[in-house]
Design a protein around this motif. Structure first.
Motif, PDB file in Angstrom:
ATOM      1  N   ASN A 112      45.197 -16.245  30.324  1.00 42.06           N
ATOM      2  CA  ASN A 112      44.168 -15.866  29.676  1.00 42.06           C
ATOM      3  C   ASN A 112      44.670 -16.127  28.071  1.00 42.06           C
ATOM      4  OD1 ASN A 112      41.957 -14.001  28.812  1.00 42.06           O
ATOM      5  ND2 ASN A 112      43.095 -12.267  29.045  1.00 42.06           N
ATOM      6  N   SER A 113      46.019 -15.501  27.741  1.00 44.83           N
ATOM      7  CA  SER A 113      46.905 -15.740  26.399  1.00 44.83           C
ATOM      8  C   SER A 113      46.826 -17.194  25.829  1.00 44.83           C
ATOM      9  CB  SER A 113      48.246 -15.156  25.873  1.00 44.83           C
ATOM     10  OG  SER A 113      48.711 -14.165  26.780  1.00 44.83           O
ATOM     11  N   TYR A 114      46.339 -18.037  27.233  1.00 40.40           N
ATOM     12  CA  TYR A 114      47.091 -19.224  26.488  1.00 40.40           C
ATOM     13  C   TYR A 114      45.468 -19.990  26.334  1.00 40.40           C
ATOM     14  CZ  TYR A 114      48.021 -24.312  27.328  1.00 40.40           C
ATOM     15  OH  TYR A 114      48.205 -25.828  27.011  1.00 40.40           O
ATOM     16  N   SER A 115      44.378 -19.740  27.170  1.00 41.21           N
ATOM     17  CA  SER A 115      42.880 -19.860  26.618  1.00 41.21           C
ATOM     18  C   SER A 115      42.968 -19.682  25.311  1.00 41.21           C
ATOM     19  CB  SER A 115      42.310 -19.588  27.874  1.00 41.21           C
ATOM     20  OG  SER A 115      41.138 -19.899  27.360  1.00 41.21           O
ATOM     21  N   SER A 116      42.741 -18.150  24.884  1.00 40.00           N
ATOM     22  CA  SER A 116      42.770 -17.961  23.228  1.00 40.00           C
ATOM     23  C   SER A 116      43.263 -18.672  22.473  1.00 40.00           C
ATOM     24  CB  SER A 116      42.813 -16.339  22.888  1.00 40.00           C
ATOM     25  OG  SER A 116      42.461 -16.317  21.886  1.00 40.00           O
ATOM     26  N   PHE A 117      44.484 -18.804  22.574  1.00 37.48           N
ATOM     27  CA  PHE A 117      45.674 -20.279  21.952  1.00 37.48           C
ATOM     28  C   PHE A 117      45.076 -21.342  21.348  1.00 37.48           C
ATOM     29  CE2 PHE A 117      49.321 -22.897  21.143  1.00 37.48           C
ATOM     30  CZ  PHE A 117      49.261 -22.468  20.148  1.00 37.48           C
ATOM     31  N   THR A 118      44.637 -21.734  22.464  1.00 39.26           N
ATOM     32  CA  THR A 118      44.279 -23.114  22.490  1.00 39.26           C
ATOM     33  C   THR A 118      43.457 -23.517  21.430  1.00 39.26           C
ATOM     34  OG1 THR A 118      45.334 -23.423  24.851  1.00 39.26           O
ATOM     35  CG2 THR A 118      43.865 -25.451  23.599  1.00 39.26           C
ATOM     36  N   SER A 119      41.829 -22.659  21.530  1.00 37.79           N
ATOM     37  CA  SER A 119      40.417 -22.446  20.828  1.00 37.79           C
ATOM     38  C   SER A 119      41.536 -22.120  19.893  1.00 37.79           C
ATOM     39  CB  SER A 119      39.620 -21.517  22.143  1.00 37.79           C
ATOM     40  OG  SER A 119      39.707 -21.794  23.493  1.00 37.79           O
ATOM     41  N   ASP A 120      41.694 -21.549  19.629  1.00 38.20           N
ATOM     42  CA  ASP A 120      41.659 -21.163  17.932  1.00 38.20           C
ATOM     43  C   ASP A 120      42.807 -22.517  17.420  1.00 38.20           C
ATOM     44  OD1 ASP A 120      41.511 -18.506  18.497  1.00 38.20           O
ATOM     45  OD2 ASP A 120      43.056 -18.119  18.409  1.00 38.20           O
ATOM     46  N   GLN A 121      43.558 -23.269  18.424  1.00 37.03           N
ATOM     47  CA  GLN A 121      43.971 -24.433  17.961  1.00 37.03           C
ATOM     48  C   GLN A 121      42.848 -25.163  17.480  1.00 37.03           C
ATOM     49  OE1 GLN A 121      47.374 -24.042  16.558  1.00 37.03           O
ATOM     50  NE2 GLN A 121      47.041 -22.173  17.176  1.00 37.03           N
ATOM     51  N   ILE A 122      41.828 -25.236  18.585  1.00 38.18           N
ATOM     52  CA  ILE A 122      40.374 -26.682  18.393  1.00 38.18           C
ATOM     53  C   ILE A 122      40.172 -25.973  17.021  1.00 38.18           C
ATOM     54  CG2 ILE A 122      38.599 -27.110  19.340  1.00 38.18           C
ATOM     55  CD1 ILE A 122      41.688 -28.288  20.522  1.00 38.18           C
ATOM     56  N   ILE A 123      39.861 -25.013  16.808  1.00 40.58           N
ATOM     57  CA  ILE A 123      38.953 -24.725  16.048  1.00 40.58           C
ATOM     58  C   ILE A 123      39.540 -24.256  14.606  1.00 40.58           C
ATOM     59  CG2 ILE A 123      37.778 -22.395  14.477  1.00 40.58           C
ATOM     60  CD1 ILE A 123      37.465 -21.312  17.583  1.00 40.58           C
ATOM     61  N   ARG A 124      40.921 -24.484  14.490  1.00 43.71           N
ATOM     62  CA  ARG A 124      41.920 -24.057  13.280  1.00 43.71           C
ATOM     63  C   ARG A 124      41.772 -26.069  12.302  1.00 43.71           C
ATOM     64  NH1 ARG A 124      44.968 -22.042   9.735  1.00 43.71           N
ATOM     65  NH2 ARG A 124      45.345 -20.108  11.618  1.00 43.71           N
ATOM     66  N   THR A 125      42.388 -26.981  13.789  1.00 45.00           N
ATOM     67  CA  THR A 125      42.360 -28.338  13.266  1.00 45.00           C
ATOM     68  C   THR A 125      40.232 -28.354  12.777  1.00 45.00           C
ATOM     69  OG1 THR A 125      43.541 -28.439  15.287  1.00 45.00           O
ATOM     70  CG2 THR A 125      42.315 -30.213  14.356  1.00 45.00           C
ATOM     71  N   ARG A 126      39.063 -28.078  13.005  1.00 50.80           N
ATOM     72  CA  ARG A 126      37.920 -28.623  13.050  1.00 50.80           C
ATOM     73  C   ARG A 126      38.291 -28.413  11.925  1.00 50.80           C
ATOM     74  NH1 ARG A 126      34.598 -26.632  17.894  1.00 50.80           N
ATOM     75  NH2 ARG A 126      35.021 -27.787  19.221  1.00 50.80           N
ATOM     76  N   ALA A 127      38.333 -27.080  11.074  1.00 50.71           N
ATOM     77  CA  ALA A 127      38.407 -26.281   9.954  1.00 50.71           C
ATOM     78  C   ALA A 127      39.331 -27.394   8.641  1.00 50.71           C
ATOM     79  CB  ALA A 127      39.013 -25.220  10.075  1.00 50.71           C
ATOM     80  N   ASN A 128      40.628 -27.652   8.692  1.00 52.01           N
ATOM     81  CA  ASN A 128      41.410 -28.679   8.454  1.00 52.01           C
ATOM     82  C   ASN A 128      40.775 -30.060   7.876  1.00 52.01           C
ATOM     83  OD1 ASN A 128      42.836 -25.841   7.917  1.00 52.01           O
ATOM     84  ND2 ASN A 128      44.727 -27.215   9.568  1.00 52.01           N
ATOM     85  N   LEU A 129      40.006 -30.115   9.008  1.00 52.76           N
ATOM     86  CA  LEU A 129      39.417 -31.794   9.072  1.00 52.76           C
ATOM     87  C   LEU A 129      38.822 -31.260   7.676  1.00 52.76           C
ATOM     88  CD1 LEU A 129      39.589 -32.758  12.372  1.00 52.76           C
ATOM     89  CD2 LEU A 129      40.562 -33.662  10.707  1.00 52.76           C
ATOM     90  N   ARG A 130      37.497 -30.598   8.139  1.00 54.53           N
ATOM     91  CA  ARG A 130      36.315 -30.643   7.562  1.00 54.53           C
ATOM     92  C   ARG A 130      36.852 -30.465   5.780  1.00 54.53           C
ATOM     93  NH1 ARG A 130      33.808 -27.643  11.852  1.00 54.53           N
ATOM     94  NH2 ARG A 130      34.669 -25.370  10.421  1.00 54.53           N
ATOM     95  N   SER A 131      38.108 -29.282   5.935  1.00 50.46           N
ATOM     96  CA  SER A 131      38.215 -29.225   4.122  1.00 50.46           C
ATOM     97  C   SER A 131      39.498 -29.667   3.437  1.00 50.46           C
ATOM     98  CB  SER A 131      38.641 -27.691   4.202  1.00 50.46           C
ATOM     99  OG  SER A 131      39.746 -27.672   5.657  1.00 50.46           O
TER     100      SER A 131
END
Length: 364
Positions: A144-163
């Motif tokens: 449960n924690s690993y799933s949330s962490f992995t999703s957060d990292q994907i979302i952060r990576t997308r945001a960094n690429l956009r900005s």
């Protein structure tokens, strides 16, 4: 008795498959995918149906929309059955989805679609299933924690690429610490009862061992990357992370020894991890000591300044003249002056009024 239980379990799985065939059609339903999920999470504890598990992964990779079907089917199946076998197979199936290399899938998973934090098997006595219950709960807590962490990292990576940004040192240290917390959780997953040497438990432990290697490898790689970039403000935190990583390396080695003794195939050979350069660690330790020394000197200077403020130096002079203040009109009246000349005494006054400032007890 075992044959009867297996026959009853097979009948349950067959009923579930029939129910899917006659289920009401909806936009989030995919009957082929639901059937593959039921077969991949069957009540059979002697083996894992990898062929249907692969079908599930293909459906998910084909379209992230199928995640709705996966979440609905798994949550319904886990909530309606109280079997540790179904619960564990559901966790293993989701573990495969979380570990897939498709960002559009992983970024949408977030938390697991069911809660097994207080799971208890309802098909056998507690004396026979307590070890399996603890195993399932520990696996759920990690995943449960690993799933949330992995999703957060994907979302952060997308945001960094956009900005067009990169993670700061603080954000990288945050990520490493979260990975260390995940490793602590995964090392809690282990069979502890005498009756747990089952094929399904061994299969699950194979997955866990591989994931523990993956997470610890990411921790070490992250530390090697961040140490040269960490400054004085991050030195103490970086050193704390390094020390914890060293301790976790020892814990992981002991975990492998336990798994090897239990018969987990993926734990036969202890992996060789990239070592953290000692020169970088020693440089970080020196930096921390310098920062602590500087802070101690600053504190000493502040204490000296406080002492000087609390004990002002007063100068006095001897004079035959004085100033009359409103509060002293009575003391220095004409009558008092005449009395003084009749019986003169030395008079000591300050060239400025003496006032005592109350010490500030709030701001030190």
């Amino acid at each position: 008795m075992k044959l009867w239980k297996r026959a009853a379990a097979a009948i349950k799985d067959q009923k579930s498959l029939i129910a899917v065939g006659f289920s009401r059609r909806a936009s989030y339903r995919n009957t082929d995918l639901e059937a593959a999920i039921i077969k991949a999470t069957s009540h059979d504890d002697s083996s894992v149906d990898y062929s249907n598990a692969q079908r599930v992964y293909k459906w998910i990779k084909a379209s992230p929309l199928n995640l709705k079907t996966l979440n609905h089917a798994l949550s319904s199946r886990v909530n309606h059955t109280r079997s540790w076998i179904v619960a564990l197979k559901s966790l293993m199936l989701l573990h495969g989805v979380v570990s897939c290399k498709v960002p559009s899938v992983v970024g949408e998973i977030r938390r697991l679609p069911f809660d097994l934090s207080d799971f208890s098997d309802g098909h056998s006595s507690l004396s026979r299933t307590w070890g399996f219950n603890i195993f399932v709960r520990a696996y759920f807590a990690f995943l449960n924690s690993y799933s949330s962490f992995t999703s957060d990292q994907i979302i952060r990576t997308r945001a960094n690429l956009r900005s067009d940004k990169v993670d700061s040192v603080k954000q990288q240290l945050d990520r490493i610490q979260k990975l260390q917390s995940l490793l602590d959780l995964i090392l809690q997953i282990r069979p502890i009862a005498d009756n747990m040497k089952r094929a399904l438990i061994l299969e699950a432990m194979d997955c866990i061992v591989l994931e523990s290697i993956n997470i610890y490898g990411r921790i070490c790689s992250g530390i090697i990357k961040i140490l040269p970039a960490a400054g004085k403000t991050d030195a103490a935190r970086s050193l704390k992370i390094v020390n914890k990583a060293t301790s976790q390396g020892e814990d992981l080695a002991m975990y492998f020894e336990f798994c090897k003794g239990f018969g987990v195939s993926n734990a036969r050979d202890t992996p060789q991890f990239v070592t953290i350069p000692m020169a970088e660690v020693e440089a970080m330790e020196k930096m921390v000591k310098r920062v602590e020394k500087d802070e101690e000197e600053v504190v000493e200077e502040e204490e000296k300044a406080i002492v000087l403020l609390e004990k002002p130096r007063l100068q006095t002079i001897i004079t035959d003249k004085w100033e009359t203040f409103e509060d002293d009109e009575y003391c220095f009246s004409e009558k008092a002056i005449q009395e003084y000349h009749q019986d003169p005494l030395p008079l000591v006054v300050s060239n400025r009024p003496v006032c005592y400032t109350m010490p500030d007890l709030i701001t030190f």
